[in-house]
Design a protein around this motif. Structure first.
Motif, PDB file in Angstrom:
ATOM      1  N   LEU A  71      -6.156   5.219  -0.009  1.00 10.49           N
ATOM      2  CA  LEU A  71      -4.911   4.717   0.567  1.00 10.49           C
ATOM      3  C   LEU A  71      -4.429   5.618   1.713  1.00 10.49           C
ATOM      4  CD1 LEU A  71      -3.060   3.775  -2.732  1.00 10.49           C
ATOM      5  CD2 LEU A  71      -3.744   2.170  -0.939  1.00 10.49           C
ATOM      6  N   ASP A 109       0.826  -1.211   0.000  1.00  6.46           N
ATOM      7  CA  ASP A 109       0.000   0.000   0.000  1.00  6.46           C
ATOM      8  C   ASP A 109       0.859   1.259   0.000  1.00  6.46           C
ATOM      9  OD1 ASP A 109      -2.334  -1.406  -0.065  1.00  6.46           O
ATOM     10  OD2 ASP A 109      -2.872  -1.092   2.041  1.00  6.46           O
ATOM     11  N   ARG A 132      -8.492   6.680  -5.503  1.00  3.83           N
ATOM     12  CA  ARG A 132      -7.691   5.603  -4.944  1.00  3.83           C
ATOM     13  C   ARG A 132      -6.638   6.146  -3.977  1.00  3.83           C
ATOM     14  NH1 ARG A 132      -7.233   0.929  -2.564  1.00  3.83           N
ATOM     15  NH2 ARG A 132      -5.294  -0.170  -3.040  1.00  3.83           N
ATOM     16  N   ARG A 162       0.720   4.005  -2.920  1.00  3.48           N
ATOM     17  CA  ARG A 162       0.415   5.404  -2.582  1.00  3.48           C
ATOM     18  C   ARG A 162       1.494   6.341  -3.131  1.00  3.48           C
ATOM     19  NH1 ARG A 162      -0.183   4.813   2.534  1.00  3.48           N
ATOM     20  NH2 ARG A 162       1.853   5.533   3.243  1.00  3.48           N
TER      21      ARG A 162
END
Length: 269
Positions: free
Chosen positions: A267, A228, A263, A232
């Motif tokens: 995140l 993640d 998105r 990001r």
């Protein structure tokens, strides 16, 4: 008891003959330099290979010429000027050196991060490679086959031009992302759809040395983060990149941009 002659096949003898030719100290150096730079004059070769003497270079060029790997051309009669270049047979040795590099990276090991520079223009791979060679081990690829060969070894960062012959950029980025950080080089007006490419960062050509080093260092520093965190950082980098090129009203009408923003917000939440 196995006789020495019986232990080697005809193919073994051919391979050993090639190794014998390349085992001479300066022969492979001359071949690699001519591979990288193309036809060169004698003094240019001396400058490119500073540790070799004029006599040894002359002897090496004569031996490589006798082997059919290098040829001498008279460029000008008055004053006399000659150049040396690889024959077709000499140029066909490129894959040998590529394979040796890949083997060495895989089996000899190195604490120095390896950066693969992929661009169809050999002048650019030489330039980018020279910029970073004092900090990283550098590999170069100019088409899909060379890229695939190098990616079979250990690579930490891929600096990939969006337009290398025989390369599906999206597919390569998707595959490479499992093992290496990826930096995409794009032209003057990239499309917003680059947000859907699986690269970690984007640079707009032409680029400068400081930007290349800073971007590679940043990717290496972020190794070890979670999936993640990586996603990001990549999304933030690509969104920021596009915002320096297109006006907000143009981006606000692009579905890919809006999806990427949503998105990123998810995140960061």
């Amino acid at each position: 008891m196995i006789r020495h002659d019986d232990a080697l096949s005809p193919d073994d003898h051919v391979a050993l003959d090639v190794l014998s030719l390349l085992s001479k100290k300066w022969h492979p150096v001359v071949i690699v330099v001519l591979t990288r730079h193309g036809p060169m004059g004698f003094n240019d070769l001396l400058e490119a290979i500073p540790d070799v003497s004029g006599k040894v270079l002359t002897d090496s060029l004569e031996a490589l010429s006798d082997a059919g790997l290098v040829e001498r051309h008279v460029v000008s009669e008055s004053p006399l000027r000659v150049e040396y270049e690889l024959t077709n047979a000499g140029d066909d040795m490129r894959p040998i050196f590529t394979s040796l590099t890949t083997w060495g990276r895989r089996h000899l090991g190195s604490a120095t991060p390896t950066v693969l520079v992929a661009d169809a223009d050999r002048r650019l791979t030489e330039l980018y490679g020279d910029w970073i060679a004092d900090r990283y081990a550098v590999l170069r690829a100019h088409d899909g086959d060379e890229l695939e060969t190098h990616l079979a070894g250990d690579v930490d960062v891929v600096l990939l031009d969006d337009g290398v012959p025989g390369v599906d950029t999206g597919a390569i980025l998707e595959a490479v992302g499992e093992t290496a950080r990826t930096i995409l080089l794009v032209g003057d007006r990239p499309g917003v759809d680059l947000l859907e490419l699986g690269c970690d960062d984007v640079l707009r050509k032409p680029i400068v040395r400081e930007t290349v080093l800073e971007t590679i260092d940043g990717q290496l520093d972020r190794r070890g983060g979670t999936a993640d965190q990586r996603e990001r950082a990549a999304l933030a980098a690509k969104l920021s990149f596009l915002e320096t090129i297109y006006p907000p009203e143009r981006l606000a009408r692009a579905d890919a941009y809006l999806r990427a923003e949503d998105r990123l917000t998810e995140l960061e939440g």
